[in-house]
Design a protein around this motif. Structure first.
Motif, PDB file in Angstrom:
ATOM      1  N   ASP A 153       0.786  -1.228  -0.119  1.00 56.14           N
ATOM      2  CA  ASP A 153       0.096  -0.157   0.001  1.00 56.14           C
ATOM      3  C   ASP A 153       0.857   1.180  -0.101  1.00 56.14           C
ATOM      4  O   ASP A 153       1.927   1.351   0.733  1.00 56.14           O
ATOM      5  CB  ASP A 153      -0.938  -0.068   1.226  1.00 56.14           C
ATOM      6  N   PHE A 154       0.650   2.166  -1.055  1.00 55.65           N
ATOM      7  CA  PHE A 154       1.429   3.325  -0.935  1.00 55.65           C
ATOM      8  C   PHE A 154       1.752   4.176   0.402  1.00 55.65           C
ATOM      9  O   PHE A 154       2.354   4.788   0.730  1.00 55.65           O
ATOM     10  CB  PHE A 154       0.924   4.201  -2.434  1.00 55.65           C
ATOM     11  N   VAL A 161       9.349   4.210   4.067  1.00 57.58           N
ATOM     12  CA  VAL A 161      10.786   4.863   3.587  1.00 57.58           C
ATOM     13  C   VAL A 161      11.436   6.081   4.081  1.00 57.58           C
ATOM     14  O   VAL A 161      12.522   6.149   4.401  1.00 57.58           O
ATOM     15  CB  VAL A 161      10.714   4.540   2.111  1.00 57.58           C
ATOM     16  N   LYS A 162      10.368   7.053   3.925  1.00 56.46           N
ATOM     17  CA  LYS A 162      11.070   8.159   4.617  1.00 56.46           C
ATOM     18  C   LYS A 162      11.350   8.296   6.138  1.00 56.46           C
ATOM     19  O   LYS A 162      12.298   8.924   6.442  1.00 56.46           O
ATOM     20  CB  LYS A 162       9.817   9.316   4.448  1.00 56.46           C
ATOM     21  N   LEU A 192      12.956  -2.194  -2.832  1.00 49.68           N
ATOM     22  CA  LEU A 192      12.059  -0.878  -3.213  1.00 49.68           C
ATOM     23  C   LEU A 192      12.659  -0.227  -4.577  1.00 49.68           C
ATOM     24  O   LEU A 192      12.013   0.295  -5.286  1.00 49.68           O
ATOM     25  CB  LEU A 192      12.662  -0.007  -1.967  1.00 49.68           C
ATOM     26  N   LEU A 193      13.734  -0.904  -5.142  1.00 50.17           N
ATOM     27  CA  LEU A 193      14.271  -0.319  -6.412  1.00 50.17           C
ATOM     28  C   LEU A 193      13.553  -0.749  -7.321  1.00 50.17           C
ATOM     29  O   LEU A 193      13.480  -0.641  -8.652  1.00 50.17           O
ATOM     30  CB  LEU A 193      15.840  -0.976  -6.675  1.00 50.17           C
ATOM     31  N   ALA A 194      12.707  -2.150  -7.142  1.00 45.98           N
ATOM     32  CA  ALA A 194      12.020  -2.803  -8.287  1.00 45.98           C
ATOM     33  C   ALA A 194      10.533  -2.254  -8.253  1.00 45.98           C
ATOM     34  O   ALA A 194       9.606  -2.735  -8.997  1.00 45.98           O
ATOM     35  CB  ALA A 194      12.006  -4.361  -7.988  1.00 45.98           C
ATOM     36  N   ASP A 195      10.186  -1.309  -7.332  1.00 45.41           N
ATOM     37  CA  ASP A 195       8.885  -0.661  -7.040  1.00 45.41           C
ATOM     38  C   ASP A 195       8.374   0.080  -8.373  1.00 45.41           C
ATOM     39  O   ASP A 195       9.195   0.817  -8.877  1.00 45.41           O
ATOM     40  CB  ASP A 195       8.728  -0.050  -6.065  1.00 45.41           C
ATOM     41  N   GLU A 198       7.491   5.497  -8.948  1.00 44.99           N
ATOM     42  CA  GLU A 198       8.700   6.140  -9.237  1.00 44.99           C
ATOM     43  C   GLU A 198       9.135   6.906  -7.934  1.00 44.99           C
ATOM     44  O   GLU A 198      10.217   6.884  -7.348  1.00 44.99           O
ATOM     45  CB  GLU A 198       9.014   6.993 -10.154  1.00 44.99           C
ATOM     46  N   VAL A 199       7.971   7.268  -7.245  1.00 46.13           N
ATOM     47  CA  VAL A 199       8.321   7.997  -5.850  1.00 46.13           C
ATOM     48  C   VAL A 199       9.065   7.136  -4.851  1.00 46.13           C
ATOM     49  O   VAL A 199      10.040   7.467  -4.375  1.00 46.13           O
ATOM     50  CB  VAL A 199       6.904   8.646  -5.368  1.00 46.13           C
ATOM     51  N   ILE A 200       8.366   5.966  -4.727  1.00 47.40           N
ATOM     52  CA  ILE A 200       9.113   4.987  -3.749  1.00 47.40           C
ATOM     53  C   ILE A 200      10.302   4.510  -4.216  1.00 47.40           C
ATOM     54  O   ILE A 200      11.316   4.589  -3.356  1.00 47.40           O
ATOM     55  CB  ILE A 200       8.049   3.931  -3.768  1.00 47.40           C
TER      56      ILE A 200
END
Length: 961
Positions: A153-154, A161-162, A192-195, A198-200
């Protein structure tokens, strides 16, 4: 719900509650409410107040927010609110913390206190660090946050992450340790790099940047989680150097992973990722209008290349990366940027530095760089174009430093390149129509710009570094100073400029050049001392009491004079080692000389230059020391100090010790050569042993095959014997025609068997002949060595008996051969008679004669079988005798060796006894002579012999009586 309306913006009548009281009520509602909606509204209210009332929310609500993360995992909305609130509490961003530093009085009212921005930011940082310490006191909180990142979930993943990024910024080492020991902690962050959002993904890059700072273990894990492949893919997708801020973040993360991490560098090289860097540097013909982001990206890309070939890396890894960069065309692409037009100055400077480290110490890369030409008319070598920039005082300072570094790297461990540079200064190679590197260096050396003087002097010093041949060649260079005056040597011109009292930077550069030039070169020392003005100038400079700025010059003069002493070959009578040391003692003083020599290493800029090869200086005035020269000073300082304090006797002793050591070294070298020869001989003998062993194995294999063939012949003989028995039974039953037919076939087989036995007999006879020859030789040798004893006589008798046995066996074999031939003849005759009798079976009168012959033939066959059997037995006996003879020969050889050893020992004993007897006779003779001299009567040996004979005759007469 009225309470939340009041908090979220509704105005109610009556006095308004303070911020602290509102936060306390919200915390109570979060802790006590049973309905999820009430808790969600309370957390949302805390989030809205967390920026303005950061201290109150942090101190009162952090524990409740962590409980929400643990208990309400099923509701993503309340998780997002809780994570955002925690982020606002811990974050130290300026735009989000402007109101956080506003203090609150005890009554809850705000105080309007104006503070400077720096003080506010410092308080904000301290507050974030305090809340972060409180959060990470329990490592389970960080583990809980890592587990929340698995939520897709975004509204949960992004604030998570932040928040984790903020924790790493505030308490990086502690959080890194928790993540490192957490199961699958780093792997979750790499996801996370495969999300696809783009923001994440972009915030994940920022998170990994903080995670990989100064932690080699995490860097290795991230690298082995396929980080290089993913980051390079993102850079390509975003447009490489033309990309945006995401490319910059990827490059920063790559720098974190590779810098000072040899394991990751090797993994990057082995994964063929260097080849993927080449397209980054493909620039078009139109280089106008470089954006700031493109400049930043290309700058980071060049830094990434430099990390792989940095001089601080291990030499083997650096050489391997340099080779890969040349093979994939990356070096060629960098040289293209180097010679292109319209490139920004900072990119050009960094490109020069990058090319410098790619070619440093690599002969192949240095040769390629020497062949690069600038796109000018006429074409000029890239080295010449770069040197023109270095000696041009209008060029930026950092660019001139980069060109000097490039020239130094081109000449590093490159004697071929050094020879090419020096050759451009020699009279035979100067081309008046073109500008050469040597001309530019000489022009810069004698320019009015002190920085050009220093750079040219250092560049020339690198042309001579560790190269005795070029130091001697440079002595041939002659300079035309002015019209009508004779040319002077380059060495003399340097000392002339030095004595004219120019700027400190110029004198320091010239002194460094002279020290490098005459170091370890006695011929150059002689040339320098040949000028009578040089030594007085140096002593005058050292002995004077000058200011702080001149101390460095005094130290370098002391170093130059010390080199003249240490490498002096005493070829000049007025400037020998001893005279120069006496001059120092009289004019300067040894202690003062050593103190002035120590001024070099005590200078503040010396340690800065000694750290790394690249010349990096904040301003041109501080550009005084070269990295390679600092190594030379460190090497020579102690040596020169000892040389100055040594007396003449100590020097002579040291020379004697050196000669002795050289002799010892020669002896050791001879022994080493002898050992090498012996090793070669041993190796050759080992090879011979191996070949002999293989031949022995082949012989054993041959013997085994022959034994198996003999066994096959025995089996065939037994089969033949059985068949002959069956034929005899058939003959007794009257089946004459069939028996005769079979007998013909069996006789053919018997004939083949006889022929085979004949061959084996010949082979045995040959072997017996060899044995006979060996026995004969042993007999002769034994006869020679056994002339003196009964044991040798017995050995000879045994050999004679063995020879007689062998002769008898040979006679028996010959008799057996004759019998076999007779048997074969009879068998063939019997077969022909049987065939003729069958053809004449009609004649009844001859049937009786045929039957009688058949019976005789049967009898003869039986006898033949018996003889074959006896022959087989005798052959087996002969084999046994042959084996015994072989063993006897071996025993005799052993006995012979023993006898020879005993004979040699007896001869040695006899020689020793004869020597003793001779000594004894000599002593007796000398004693007799002494007695005669003393007047004593001494019987000679002849008289004694006569008396002995008389006594013997008297005894014989008595016996007769």
């Amino acid at each position: 719900m009225n309470f939340f309306r009041e908090v979220m913006g509704g105005q109610a009548a009556g006095p308004q509650p303070s911020g602290a009281e509102t936060i306390r009520k919200l915390c109570d509602r979060v802790a006590s409410s049973t309905l999820l909606e009430d808790r969600r509204d309370a957390v949302r209210a805390l989030k809205s107040l967390s920026k303005k009332y950061r201290v109150e929310v942090g101190t009162q609500a952090m524990h409740h927010l962590i409980n929400i993360l643990q208990t309400d995992r099923s509701d993503s909305e309340i998780l997002g609110y809780a994570l955002d609130t925690l982020y606002n509490i811990l974050c130290n961003d300026e735009e989000e913390e402007q109101d956080a530093v506003t203090p609150i009085s005890a009554s809850g009212k705000h105080k309007n206190v104006s503070m400077p921005d720096e003080t506010a930011q410092k308080q904000s940082d301290d507050l974030g660090a305090q809340f972060t310490d409180q959060f990470v006191q329990d490592p389970e909180h960080v583990t809980l946050l890592l587990s929340l990142l698995e939520e897709f979930d975004f509204h949960v993943r992004w604030p998570g992450v932040k928040l984790l990024t903020t924790l790493l910024k505030n308490q990086g080492v502690q959080v890194q340790g928790i993540i490192l020991v957490s199961p699958m902690g780093v792997s979750r962050l790499m996801d996370l790099l495969a999300d696809s959002r783009e923001v994440i993904r972009n915030d994940g890059l920022l998170l990994l940047q903080q995670l990989t700072k100064s932690n080699a273990a995490i860097q290795k894990i991230v690298a082995f989680e396929n980080a290089f492949e993913r980051l390079l893919d993102i850079i390509t997708e975003e447009g490489s150097s033309d990309g945006g801020i995401v490319v910059e973040d990827c490059l920063l993360l790559l720098l974190n992973l590779l810098k000072n991490n040899s394991s990751n560098q090797n993994f990057f090289k082995e994964g063929s990722y260097i080849q993927r860097m080449k397209p980054w540097f493909e620039i078009g013909d139109d280089n106008s209008g470089w954006s700031a982001q493109k400049v930043t990206n290309l700058h980071l890309m060049l830094q990434l290349v430099r990390v792989m070939v940095s001089p601080v890396n291990s030499p083997g890894a650096t050489a391997s990366c340099q080779k890969s960069m040349y093979q994939c065309g990356l070096l060629q692409q960098l040289c293209t940027i180097l010679m292109a037009t319209g490139v920004p100055a900072d990119i050009l400077t960094e490109t020069i530095n990058t090319v410098s480290e790619v070619i440093r110490g690599s002969q192949v890369n240095q040769d390629y760089f020497a062949s690069v030409n600038a796109p000018s008319n006429p074409p000029r070598p890239a080295i010449v174009v770069l040197l023109m920039s270095m000696v041009n005082e209008r060029q930026p300072f950092v660019l001139r430093c980069a060109v000097l570094y490039c020239f130094q790297c081109f000449l590093y461990k490159n004697q071929k390149g050094q020879g090419e540079i020096v050759a451009t200064l020699l009279p035979s190679t100067i081309d008046a129509n073109s500008i050469s590197a040597g001309q530019l260096l000489c022009g810069g050396l004698f320019s009015v710009d002190s920085l050009s003087n220093w750079c040219a002097a250092v560049a020339l010093a690198h042309s001579l570094q560790d190269n005795l041949t070029q130091k001697e060649q440079l002595l041939r260079v002659q300079l035309a100073t002015s019209l009508g005056k004779p040319p002077v040597s380059l060495l003399q011109q340097c000392t002339n400029i030095l004595s004219q009292g120019s700027k400190v930077q110029t004198r320091v550069g010239l002194l460094m050049l002279l020290c490098t030039w005459i170091n370890n070169c006695p011929i150059a020392v002689t040339h320098f001392l040949h000028n009578q003005e040089n030594v007085p100038f140096l002593t005058a400079q050292i002995s004077e009491n000058l200011g702080e700025d001149e101390r460095l010059v005094q130290g370098l003069c002391a170093l130059l004079l010390g080199i003249c002493i240490y490498y002096n070959d005493n070829s000049l009578e007025n400037n020998t080692k001893e005279k120069l040391k006496q001059l120092i003692e009289k004019r300067i003083g040894k202690e003062n000389f050593v103190e002035k020599l120590g001024f070099i290493t005590k200078h503040e800029l010396y340690s800065r230059a000694a750290q790394k090869p690249q010349p990096v200086f904040p301003s041109p005035e501080q550009m005084l020391f070269d990295h390679e020269f600092t190594k030379l000073v460190k090497e020579l300082e102690g040596v020169i100090t000892k040389a100055v304090h040594k007396s003449n006797e100590e020097e002579k002793k040291e020379e004697e010790v050196k000669k002795t050591l050289e002799q010892h070294d020669n002896i050791v070298t001879q022994y080493k050569e002898l050992i090498r020869e012996q090793d070669a001989q041993i190796q050759e003998l080992k090879e011979q042993v191996v070949s002999t062993s293989s031949q022995n194995e082949q012989m054993q294999t041959t013997v085994t095959q022959q034994l198996s063939q003999i066994q096959q012949h025995k089996d065939q003989y037994n089969i033949l014997k059985l068949k002959l028995g069956k034929e005899s039974q058939l003959n007794s039953q009257g089946e004459g025609s069939q028996v005769n037919g079979l007998q013909t076939e069996e006789l053919t087989q018997l004939r083949e068997e006889v022929e085979e036995l004949r061959k084996q007999h010949s082979l045995l006879q040959t072997q017996l002949g060899d044995k006979d020859t060996l026995i004969t030789s042993l007999k002769s040798e034994t006869a020679e060595s056994s002339a003196g004893g009964s044991d040798n006589t017995e050995l000879l008798m045994e050999l004679e008996g063995l020879r007689s046995r062998v002769q008898s066996q040979l006679a028996e074999i010959n008799q057996m051969k004759t019998e076999r031939q007779e048997l074969l003849r009879r068998a063939e005759a019997g077969s022909s008679d049987a065939v003729s009798s069958i053809d004449g079976s009609i004649d009844g009168a001859k049937m009786a004669e045929v039957e009688s012959r058949l019976a005789a033939q049967t009898t003869e066959t039986e006898r033949l079988k018996e003889e074959a059997k006896s022959l087989s037995a005798s052959r087996a006996e002969l084999d046994q005798q042959l084996a015994s003879a072989t063993s006897t020969v071996a025993i005799l050889q052993t006995e012979k060796a023993k006898l020879q050893t005993e004979v040699q020992d007896s001869k040695k004993e006899q020689d020793d006894l004869l020597m003793l007897l001779a000594d004894q006779d000599q002593k007796i003779h000398s004693l007799k002579q002494k007695l005669k001299d003393l007047g004593e009567t001494v019987d000679d040996e002849d008289d004694l012999d006569g008396r002995d004979q008389t006594d013997d005759d008297y005894e014989e007469d008595e016996d007769e009586d």
